[in-house]
Design a protein around this motif. Structure first.
Motif, PDB file in Angstrom:
ATOM      1  N   ASP A  34       0.831  -1.198   0.000  1.00 59.00           N
ATOM      2  CA  ASP A  34       0.000   0.000   0.000  1.00 59.00           C
ATOM      3  C   ASP A  34       0.868   1.251   0.000  1.00 59.00           C
ATOM      4  OD1 ASP A  34      -2.437   1.326  -0.098  1.00 59.00           O
ATOM      5  OD2 ASP A  34      -2.546   1.544   2.084  1.00 59.00           O
ATOM      6  N   SER A  35       1.871   1.249  -0.880  1.00 56.41           N
ATOM      7  CA  SER A  35       2.856   2.319  -0.961  1.00 56.41           C
ATOM      8  C   SER A  35       3.085   2.698  -2.424  1.00 56.41           C
ATOM      9  CB  SER A  35       4.185   1.855  -0.345  1.00 56.41           C
ATOM     10  OG  SER A  35       4.018   1.502   1.010  1.00 56.41           O
ATOM     11  N   PRO A  36       3.663   3.864  -2.677  1.00 56.38           N
ATOM     12  CA  PRO A  36       3.917   4.259  -4.058  1.00 56.38           C
ATOM     13  C   PRO A  36       4.773   3.240  -4.812  1.00 56.38           C
ATOM     14  CG  PRO A  36       4.254   6.115  -2.588  1.00 56.38           C
ATOM     15  CD  PRO A  36       4.065   4.907  -1.721  1.00 56.38           C
ATOM     16  N   VAL A  37       4.430   3.042  -6.084  1.00 55.67           N
ATOM     17  CA  VAL A  37       5.138   2.095  -6.950  1.00 55.67           C
ATOM     18  C   VAL A  37       5.682   2.844  -8.156  1.00 55.67           C
ATOM     19  CG1 VAL A  37       4.970  -0.025  -8.285  1.00 55.67           C
ATOM     20  CG2 VAL A  37       3.539   0.283  -6.267  1.00 55.67           C
ATOM     21  N   VAL A  38       6.945   2.619  -8.453  1.00 56.78           N
ATOM     22  CA  VAL A  38       7.539   3.142  -9.679  1.00 56.78           C
ATOM     23  C   VAL A  38       8.115   1.974 -10.460  1.00 56.78           C
ATOM     24  CG1 VAL A  38       8.092   5.343  -8.560  1.00 56.78           C
ATOM     25  CG2 VAL A  38       9.825   3.547  -8.662  1.00 56.78           C
ATOM     26  N   THR A  39       8.295   2.160 -11.746  1.00 53.37           N
ATOM     27  CA  THR A  39       8.970   1.144 -12.550  1.00 53.37           C
ATOM     28  C   THR A  39      10.223   1.756 -13.163  1.00 53.37           C
ATOM     29  OG1 THR A  39       7.917   1.630 -14.679  1.00 53.37           O
ATOM     30  CG2 THR A  39       6.739   0.153 -13.179  1.00 53.37           C
ATOM     31  N   LEU A  40      11.217   0.927 -13.372  1.00 52.94           N
ATOM     32  CA  LEU A  40      12.332   1.321 -14.218  1.00 52.94           C
ATOM     33  C   LEU A  40      11.870   1.264 -15.669  1.00 52.94           C
ATOM     34  CD1 LEU A  40      15.271  -0.679 -12.565  1.00 52.94           C
ATOM     35  CD2 LEU A  40      14.481   1.655 -12.053  1.00 52.94           C
ATOM     36  N   THR A  41      12.613   1.873 -16.556  1.00 52.57           N
ATOM     37  CA  THR A  41      12.260   1.795 -17.976  1.00 52.57           C
ATOM     38  C   THR A  41      12.315   0.365 -18.477  1.00 52.57           C
ATOM     39  OG1 THR A  41      14.565   2.318 -18.503  1.00 52.57           O
ATOM     40  CG2 THR A  41      12.989   4.148 -18.552  1.00 52.57           C
ATOM     41  N   TYR A  48      10.793   5.698 -13.063  1.00 56.95           N
ATOM     42  CA  TYR A  48      11.935   6.205 -12.310  1.00 56.95           C
ATOM     43  C   TYR A  48      13.214   6.006 -13.110  1.00 56.95           C
ATOM     44  CZ  TYR A  48      15.204   6.832  -8.405  1.00 56.95           C
ATOM     45  OH  TYR A  48      16.208   7.278  -7.580  1.00 56.95           O
ATOM     46  N   VAL A  49      13.869   7.105 -13.456  1.00 52.97           N
ATOM     47  CA  VAL A  49      15.146   7.071 -14.187  1.00 52.97           C
ATOM     48  C   VAL A  49      16.144   7.939 -13.426  1.00 52.97           C
ATOM     49  CG1 VAL A  49      16.171   7.132 -16.491  1.00 52.97           C
ATOM     50  CG2 VAL A  49      13.693   7.090 -16.261  1.00 52.97           C
ATOM     51  N   GLY A  50      16.233   7.689 -12.130  1.00 57.42           N
ATOM     52  CA  GLY A  50      17.084   8.541 -11.319  1.00 57.42           C
ATOM     53  C   GLY A  50      16.577   9.972 -11.350  1.00 57.42           C
ATOM     54  N   GLU A  51      17.483  10.907 -11.337  1.00 59.05           N
ATOM     55  CA  GLU A  51      17.114  12.313 -11.286  1.00 59.05           C
ATOM     56  C   GLU A  51      16.378  12.798 -12.527  1.00 59.05           C
ATOM     57  OE1 GLU A  51      20.688  14.468 -10.636  1.00 59.05           O
ATOM     58  OE2 GLU A  51      20.947  13.798  -8.558  1.00 59.05           O
ATOM     59  N   ILE A  52      16.501  12.070 -13.652  1.00 59.59           N
ATOM     60  CA  ILE A  52      15.898  12.565 -14.887  1.00 59.59           C
ATOM     61  C   ILE A  52      14.543  11.921 -15.168  1.00 59.59           C
ATOM     62  CG2 ILE A  52      18.182  12.998 -15.837  1.00 59.59           C
ATOM     63  CD1 ILE A  52      17.825  10.600 -17.657  1.00 59.59           C
ATOM     64  N   GLY A  53      14.037  11.122 -14.230  1.00 61.57           N
ATOM     65  CA  GLY A  53      12.730  10.502 -14.413  1.00 61.57           C
ATOM     66  C   GLY A  53      11.602  11.444 -14.057  1.00 61.57           C
ATOM     67  N   ALA A  54      10.394  10.897 -14.029  1.00 63.47           N
ATOM     68  CA  ALA A  54       9.221  11.689 -13.675  1.00 63.47           C
ATOM     69  C   ALA A  54       9.385  12.242 -12.260  1.00 63.47           C
ATOM     70  CB  ALA A  54       7.966  10.820 -13.763  1.00 63.47           C
ATOM     71  N   LYS A  55       9.079  13.521 -12.073  1.00 67.26           N
ATOM     72  CA  LYS A  55       9.258  14.162 -10.773  1.00 67.26           C
ATOM     73  C   LYS A  55       8.467  13.441  -9.683  1.00 67.26           C
ATOM     74  CE  LYS A  55      11.970  17.197 -12.518  1.00 67.26           C
ATOM     75  NZ  LYS A  55      13.427  17.000 -12.335  1.00 67.26           N
ATOM     76  N   ARG A  56       7.299  12.967 -10.038  1.00 57.23           N
ATOM     77  CA  ARG A  56       6.474  12.235  -9.081  1.00 57.23           C
ATOM     78  C   ARG A  56       7.189  10.969  -8.620  1.00 57.23           C
ATOM     79  NH1 ARG A  56       0.823   9.401 -10.187  1.00 57.23           N
ATOM     80  NH2 ARG A  56      -0.327   9.930  -8.299  1.00 57.23           N
ATOM     81  N   ALA A  57       7.821  10.273  -9.563  1.00 62.87           N
ATOM     82  CA  ALA A  57       8.552   9.053  -9.221  1.00 62.87           C
ATOM     83  C   ALA A  57       9.781   9.369  -8.376  1.00 62.87           C
ATOM     84  CB  ALA A  57       8.966   8.321 -10.498  1.00 62.87           C
ATOM     85  N   GLU A  63       2.238   7.402   1.203  1.00 66.98           N
ATOM     86  CA  GLU A  63       2.609   8.760   0.808  1.00 66.98           C
ATOM     87  C   GLU A  63       2.776   8.817  -0.708  1.00 66.98           C
ATOM     88  OE1 GLU A  63       6.011  10.058   2.957  1.00 66.98           O
ATOM     89  OE2 GLU A  63       5.053   9.891   4.914  1.00 66.98           O
ATOM     90  N   LEU A  64       1.700   9.011  -1.413  1.00 68.43           N
ATOM     91  CA  LEU A  64       1.756   9.105  -2.868  1.00 68.43           C
ATOM     92  C   LEU A  64       1.902  10.576  -3.242  1.00 68.43           C
ATOM     93  CD1 LEU A  64       1.564   7.201  -5.324  1.00 68.43           C
ATOM     94  CD2 LEU A  64      -0.827   7.871  -5.540  1.00 68.43           C
ATOM     95  N   PRO A  65       2.998  10.951  -3.886  1.00 69.53           N
ATOM     96  CA  PRO A  65       3.211  12.368  -4.210  1.00 69.53           C
ATOM     97  C   PRO A  65       2.052  12.955  -5.009  1.00 69.53           C
ATOM     98  CG  PRO A  65       5.196  11.088  -4.628  1.00 69.53           C
ATOM     99  CD  PRO A  65       4.111  10.103  -4.330  1.00 69.53           C
TER     100      PRO A  65
END
Length: 541
Positions: A233-240, A257-266, A338-340
């Protein structure tokens, strides 16, 4: 009694294969004749062995096994790049080489180096496969089973060289089956120790972020992964590399999520979590924004194929077991969700047909359940910035990054899952590498192909020396070319020049069951946002 070659055909069919990719050669002809007599595998001939290997790789990603057949020496070496990519990307691909008959060592045969050493190429394959065998008359069927079991267990390519006389020898084990042992505890208490370490880390946490990598899809663990997500029940991101792990409309999905250059939300979801749950990830440079990701072993649980790590401590726990244990622990853990609260972002189409407009239109028109196939250049980075419809995954090769992979891979995707329409978006430089496969795509699939013509290798221009002559490629007429590769085939082509024209072409293409090729011309220095972020990171901007 069936032959050894037919035994192999039965094994591949039982494991899920229905097609066999490759290029024939004199050393493989008896093998192929015998295999195809069974009627179990449909032959898919490619213009070259590298293309066949790429297609079989994508096929294996979908069906759990894929096979490519080449002749000895010249053929198998042409395919070795594709096999190496399968190794890097955890793909169970079977490289089958039709080899000279036994007893010919020392002879100066063609397709050799003229020194009588017939073992050179098997030794070369030892560097890019998890197991291999040069079959002899000594229990060849047992060796086939052993090698196939490794492919499935390790999710890596394997190598089988089958001499012409062995291929036609009687199979002695026709009633046997390929047994893949189920991984379990190693007998040293690794699973309970992993459980305890993970429990201690989670008990001290208030929040978590789940990061999905490529192994969720390779191990066919989407359902188990989604159970873990529900428990966390937590935020989920995927790598490319793992975008098919969870749909973008899931209420807990926070982006790519691509480190600093990924989606800001991720980025926010990962950076603010007390604990990171890395599920089947491989944090290579291309998927982490050149290592700009949060690298925090002390607060990370990582599940790999054969091992798990908790706060830097490694345990011999296989992936499926780790998923099950971690899911049970999360169900009993009260993490604060905590979902941004940020919009997903993404490209916006203006009046000019540029990278932003291209990807904004594609984001709007990709059908649910389809497959987006990209090469590692600008198209990979463009795809990283869009929100995918439900049931859509991305087939790409971010770790091995062999340019040209995507075009033959589209053929493999189409044949492996006929109900899931592939949409290929590929740069002109990459497409020129493997262009011959357009003929098969046109004749055998309903693929939608978007060739992004930006006059060469734009990803290289973004990284260094934008005006360098080595980044230029010859200009081709892609709509004429596809018709030349498939004369008499009823297909669609188009050359949209505005966002509105591209949108209309895609609508028509997706309403049609013919293969479509759209030739889209963009500026050589126009790059998607993700690639610009990568370039800035490389140059320290």
């Amino acid at each position: 009694m069936p032959t050894v070659a037919q035994y192999l055909a039965h094994r591949l069919h039982a494991l899920g294969a229905r097609h066999l990719f490759g290029v024939p050669g004199d050393f493989s002809l008896s093998l192929l004749d015998s295999v195809l007599e069974t009627g179990l595998l449909e032959w898919v001939g490619s213009p070259n062995e590298l293309n066949a290997g790429y297609a079989a790789d994508a096929y294996a990603r979908t069906r759990g096994i894929g096979a490519v057949v080449t002749t000895f020496g010249v053929g198998e070496l042409s395919a070795i790049d594709a096999v190496a990519g399968a190794y890097a990307e955890n793909v169970p691909l079977v490289q089958i080489t039709g080899a000279p008959a036994t007893g010919r060592d020392g002879l100066l045969l063609h397709h050799t180096l003229g020194d009588g050493d017939l073992g050179r190429f098997a030794r070369a394959y030892g560097e890019v496969t998890a197991a291999g065998a040069v079959l002899t008359h000594e229990d060849p069927c047992a060796r086939i089973d052993e090698v196939l079991a490794v492919a499935l267990r390790e999710l890596r390519p394997v190598y089988l060289a089958i001499p012409a006389d062995v291929a036609l020898a009687p199979a002695e084990r026709h009633g046997a089956t390929t047994v893949v042992p189920t991984p379990s505890d190693d007998g040293r208490g690794s699973v309970p120790r992993f459980r305890q370490a993970a429990r201690e880390l989670l008990d001290g946490a208030h929040s978590a972020a789940v990061i999905a990598g490529h192994l969720v899809e390779r191990t066919r663990s989407r359902d188990a992964f989604r159970a873990l997500v529900a428990a966390a029940d937590s935020p989920v991101v995927t790598l490319t590399s793992g975008r098919g792990a969870i749909d973008a409309d899931h209420p807990l999905f926070a982006g790519v999520y691509v480190g600093e250059i990924g989606a800001k939300r991720a980025v926010l979801a990962v950076e603010t979590a007390d604990v990171l749950l890395e599920i089947g990830t491989l944090m290579s440079d291309a998927v982490t924004g050149v290592f700009s990701h949060r690298d925090d072993p002390a607060h990370t649980v990582h599940l790999g194929l054969r091992t798990a790590r908790v706060a830097g401590q490694e345990f011999a726990v296989p992936f499926a077991t780790g998923l099950s244990v971690l899911t049970a622990l999360l169900a009993d853990t009260a993490l604060h969700r905590e979902l941004p609260d940020l919009p997903p972002g993404g490209p916006v189409a203006g009046e000019t047909l540029d990278q932003d407009a291209l990807w904004a239109v594609l984001e709007r028109r990709l059908p649910a359940g389809s497959r987006l196939v990209t090469d590692i250049g600008t198209t990979f980075w463009g795809a990283a910035g869009i929100t995918l419809p439900p049931g859509v995954d991305v087939v790409a090769q971010p770790l091995w990054s062999s340019i040209g992979y995507a075009l033959p891979a589209t053929l493999g995707c189409a044949l492996a899952a006929p109900g899931r329409r592939p949409v290929l978006v590929i740069g002109d430089g990459a497409a020129q590498m493997t262009v011959q496969e357009l003929g098969n795509l046109a004749r055998r699939t309903d693929a939608v192909v978007v060739v992004v013509d930006n006059s060469g290798y734009t990803i290289e221009r973004a990284l260094q020396s934008p005006q360098a002559v080595y980044n230029d490629v010859a200009s081709w007429d892609w709509t004429a070319l596809v018709r030349a590769f498939a004369p008499g085939v009823d297909l669609r082509t188009g050359s949209p020049t505005t966002p509105a024209e591209l949108d209309a072409e895609l609508v028509e293409a997706l309403a049609d069951d013919r293969m479509t090729l759209l030739h889209v011309r963009l500026d050589a220095l126009d790059v998607p946002a993700g690639l610009q972020g990568l370039a800035d990171r490389v140059h320290g901007r």
